[in-house]
Design a protein around this motif. Structure first.
Motif, PDB file in Angstrom:
ATOM      1  N   GLU A 123       7.844   3.432  -4.793  1.00 19.62           N
ATOM      2  CA  GLU A 123       7.275   3.396  -6.167  1.00 19.62           C
ATOM      3  C   GLU A 123       7.363   2.008  -6.813  1.00 19.62           C
ATOM      4  OE1 GLU A 123       6.934   7.062  -8.310  1.00 19.62           O
ATOM      5  OE2 GLU A 123       7.373   8.148  -6.492  1.00 19.62           O
ATOM      6  N   SER A 124       8.495   2.016  -7.131  1.00 22.52           N
ATOM      7  CA  SER A 124       9.094   0.550  -7.831  1.00 22.52           C
ATOM      8  C   SER A 124       8.661  -0.551  -7.043  1.00 22.52           C
ATOM      9  CB  SER A 124      10.621   0.593  -7.794  1.00 22.52           C
ATOM     10  OG  SER A 124      11.340   0.739  -6.513  1.00 22.52           O
ATOM     11  N   LEU A 125       8.674  -0.558  -5.685  1.00 17.23           N
ATOM     12  CA  LEU A 125       8.234  -1.702  -5.203  1.00 17.23           C
ATOM     13  C   LEU A 125       6.775  -1.997  -5.126  1.00 17.23           C
ATOM     14  CD1 LEU A 125       9.449  -3.851  -3.045  1.00 17.23           C
ATOM     15  CD2 LEU A 125       8.870  -2.490  -1.176  1.00 17.23           C
ATOM     16  N   HIS A 126       5.936  -1.179  -5.167  1.00 12.08           N
ATOM     17  CA  HIS A 126       4.628  -1.158  -5.501  1.00 12.08           C
ATOM     18  C   HIS A 126       4.416  -1.797  -7.002  1.00 12.08           C
ATOM     19  CE1 HIS A 126       0.447  -0.168  -6.243  1.00 12.08           C
ATOM     20  NE2 HIS A 126       0.433  -0.035  -4.610  1.00 12.08           N
ATOM     21  N   GLU A 177       1.850  -4.949  -7.922  1.00  9.47           N
ATOM     22  CA  GLU A 177       0.826  -5.135  -8.751  1.00  9.47           C
ATOM     23  C   GLU A 177       0.949  -6.440  -9.645  1.00  9.47           C
ATOM     24  OE1 GLU A 177       0.822  -1.207 -10.993  1.00  9.47           O
ATOM     25  OE2 GLU A 177       1.393  -0.167  -9.360  1.00  9.47           O
ATOM     26  N   GLU A 178       2.204  -6.536 -10.172  1.00 10.67           N
ATOM     27  CA  GLU A 178       2.378  -7.480 -10.995  1.00 10.67           C
ATOM     28  C   GLU A 178       2.167  -8.968 -10.345  1.00 10.67           C
ATOM     29  OE1 GLU A 178       6.644  -7.174 -11.994  1.00 10.67           O
ATOM     30  OE2 GLU A 178       6.178  -5.458 -13.365  1.00 10.67           O
ATOM     31  N   ALA A 179       2.581  -9.011  -8.977  1.00 14.82           N
ATOM     32  CA  ALA A 179       2.163 -10.024  -8.096  1.00 14.82           C
ATOM     33  C   ALA A 179       0.415 -10.388  -8.067  1.00 14.82           C
ATOM     34  CB  ALA A 179       2.742 -10.063  -6.839  1.00 14.82           C
ATOM     35  N   GLN A 228      11.592 -12.349  -8.182  1.00 15.56           N
ATOM     36  CA  GLN A 228      12.161 -11.690  -9.280  1.00 15.56           C
ATOM     37  C   GLN A 228      12.309 -10.341  -9.329  1.00 15.56           C
ATOM     38  OE1 GLN A 228       9.944 -13.613 -12.336  1.00 15.56           O
ATOM     39  NE2 GLN A 228      10.776 -15.402 -12.432  1.00 15.56           N
ATOM     40  N   GLY A 229      11.248  -9.830  -8.594  1.00 17.28           N
ATOM     41  CA  GLY A 229      11.213  -8.302  -8.710  1.00 17.28           C
ATOM     42  C   GLY A 229      11.489  -7.637  -7.508  1.00 17.28           C
ATOM     43  N   ALA A 230      11.975  -8.260  -6.420  1.00 17.66           N
ATOM     44  CA  ALA A 230      12.376  -7.355  -4.964  1.00 17.66           C
ATOM     45  C   ALA A 230      13.087  -8.471  -4.076  1.00 17.66           C
ATOM     46  CB  ALA A 230      10.999  -7.144  -4.470  1.00 17.66           C
ATOM     47  N   ARG A 231      13.800  -7.978  -3.070  1.00 14.81           N
ATOM     48  CA  ARG A 231      14.318  -8.668  -2.307  1.00 14.81           C
ATOM     49  C   ARG A 231      13.400  -9.850  -1.551  1.00 14.81           C
ATOM     50  NH1 ARG A 231      13.379  -4.970   0.654  1.00 14.81           N
ATOM     51  NH2 ARG A 231      13.915  -5.858   2.738  1.00 14.81           N
TER      52      ARG A 231
END
Length: 386
Positions: free
Chosen positions: A269-272, A276-278, A305-308
């Motif tokens: 869910e957090s990766l999704h 969305e932001e991308a 910035q938000g993931a690996r």
């Protein structure tokens, strides 16, 4: 019998002849700007774009469409398919061959007749429909022929859509949304991938519409298998589901990726949310004059910035139109220098992978307007929770 009177007229093209003639004119102008004397078009999707013919019989051998400034188009095709091609294309000048090995001789004769045998002729060398052996044989037949790689010439022309093409894209997007909403409605514990795929196709067909292959719909553990065909795997609580498909209208596609979670799956869910932001960063960046590489950079900045860094394994977009995608089309990837223009259309998939190799993400198909990117879908790219 008068064979000319018996010939079936062109009745099967998806657009008016004038639309194809305008496309041919634009490509021929591009041939001149490239300093070429002619272009041999062999890519199946390019043949569809320029003639209306599906190119379904090009598995036998290439069916070169010869475009040259100041000359009428000439289509070199298999004799077996000649009448079908006359009926389903807008080309009048058709020269047939019978056996695959005859293609080189017949094509060589046509190029001689057109006085192109010793000129600069563009070929789509990076397209799978033209084998190195085909090119070598033609050069042996015409030793003075100057072969130039023109793999992206039609691609760049076709990237900018006409009004009727845009209309077809919008129609395809409506079909895509119907399919995605069916996926959401039917997602429940115990449903299998094959059942879901069949139900989606049934719903779309019942509406008198169709989907373009493939339909990817992995559940749960099978999220580690991108582009896998639907299997008899049933989704369970606290698992995720992913779908990628496209409606089609007059051969034009508007693909979409969507994700859902049955219950809860905090990691995905957090990766999704990052995906969305991308997507939103891409839509904000796309406008006439911007390069596809700049759009890629905006997407990758959000992901970094938000993931690996390794969460993103692929390019982040490509042009759409006739068919879904093609090797050599305009691509949203690092350092790409293709300049975005009005009326171009792109699919922007942001698919991310967690530490276990499970995919999640979303996409949008967009049309470039003077003000930026118009999203064609009416289905939000937020994560669906069932």
């Amino acid at each position: 019998m008068d064979t000319k009177r018996a010939t079936i007229p062109c009745t099967g093209t998806l657009f008016d002849r004038s639309e194809y003639e305008e496309r041919q004119r634009r490509v021929t102008e591009a041939v001149e700007r490239a300093g070429l004397d002619a272009l041999l078009v062999t890519s199946q999707s390019h043949l569809r774009y320029l003639t209306g013919d599906s190119g379904a019989s090009t598995y036998f051998a290439p069916h070169p469409l010869i475009l040259s400034p100041g000359r009428e188009p000439t289509f070199v095709v298999r004799k077996f398919d000649e009448e079908s091609i006359r009926a389903f294309s807008c080309i009048d000048g058709i020269i047939p061959y019978t056996q695959a090995y005859e293609l080189t001789t017949v094509c060589g004769d046509v190029l001689r007749r057109l006085n192109l045998h010793n000129k600069r002729v563009g070929m789509e060398l990076a397209r799978s429909s033209l084998a190195p052996a085909d090119v070598n044989a033609l050069q042996q037949e015409l030793p003075d022929l100057k072969v130039v790689d023109a793999s992206k010439l039609v691609t760049c022309v076709a990237a900018v859509k006409s009004e009727v093409e845009i209309e077809a894209l919008r129609e395809a997007a409506i079909v895509t949304d119907l399919a995605i909403n069916t996926f959401y409605e039917l997602l429940r514990e115990g449903v299998t991938e094959t059942e879901m795929a069949a139900a989606i196709r049934k719903k779309v067909n019942a509406a008198g519409k169709e989907l373009a292959p493939p339909l990817n719909v992995p559940f749960g553990e099978r999220l580690r298998l991108p582009h896998a065909r639907p299997a008899n795997y049933s989704i369970r609580m606290n698992e995720a589901a992913f779908i990628e498909l496209s409606g089609v209208s007059r051969d034009y596609c508007a693909p979409l990726c969507r994700s859902a979670v049955l219950g809860r799956y905090p990691g995905l869910e957090s990766l999704h949310k990052v995906a969305e932001e991308a997507i939103e960063a891409a839509v904000e960046t796309i406008k006439p004059g911007v390069t596809t590489g700049a759009v890629s950079a905006a997407i990758r900045k959000v992901v970094a910035q938000g993931a690996r860094p390794e969460a993103l394994r692929s390019r982040t977009g490509y042009q759409i139109g006739v068919y879904w995608s093609d090797r050599g089309d305009l691509s949203i990837e690092p350092d790409a220098e293709d300049v975005i223009d009005m009326n171009m259309s792109f699919h922007i998939p942001i698919i991310l992978f967690d530490e276990g190799g499970y995919q999640i993400g979303c996409s949008e198909s967009v049309l470039v307007t003077e003000h930026g990117a118009e999203i064609l879908s009416r289905t939000p790219h937020t994560l669906h929770r069932a």
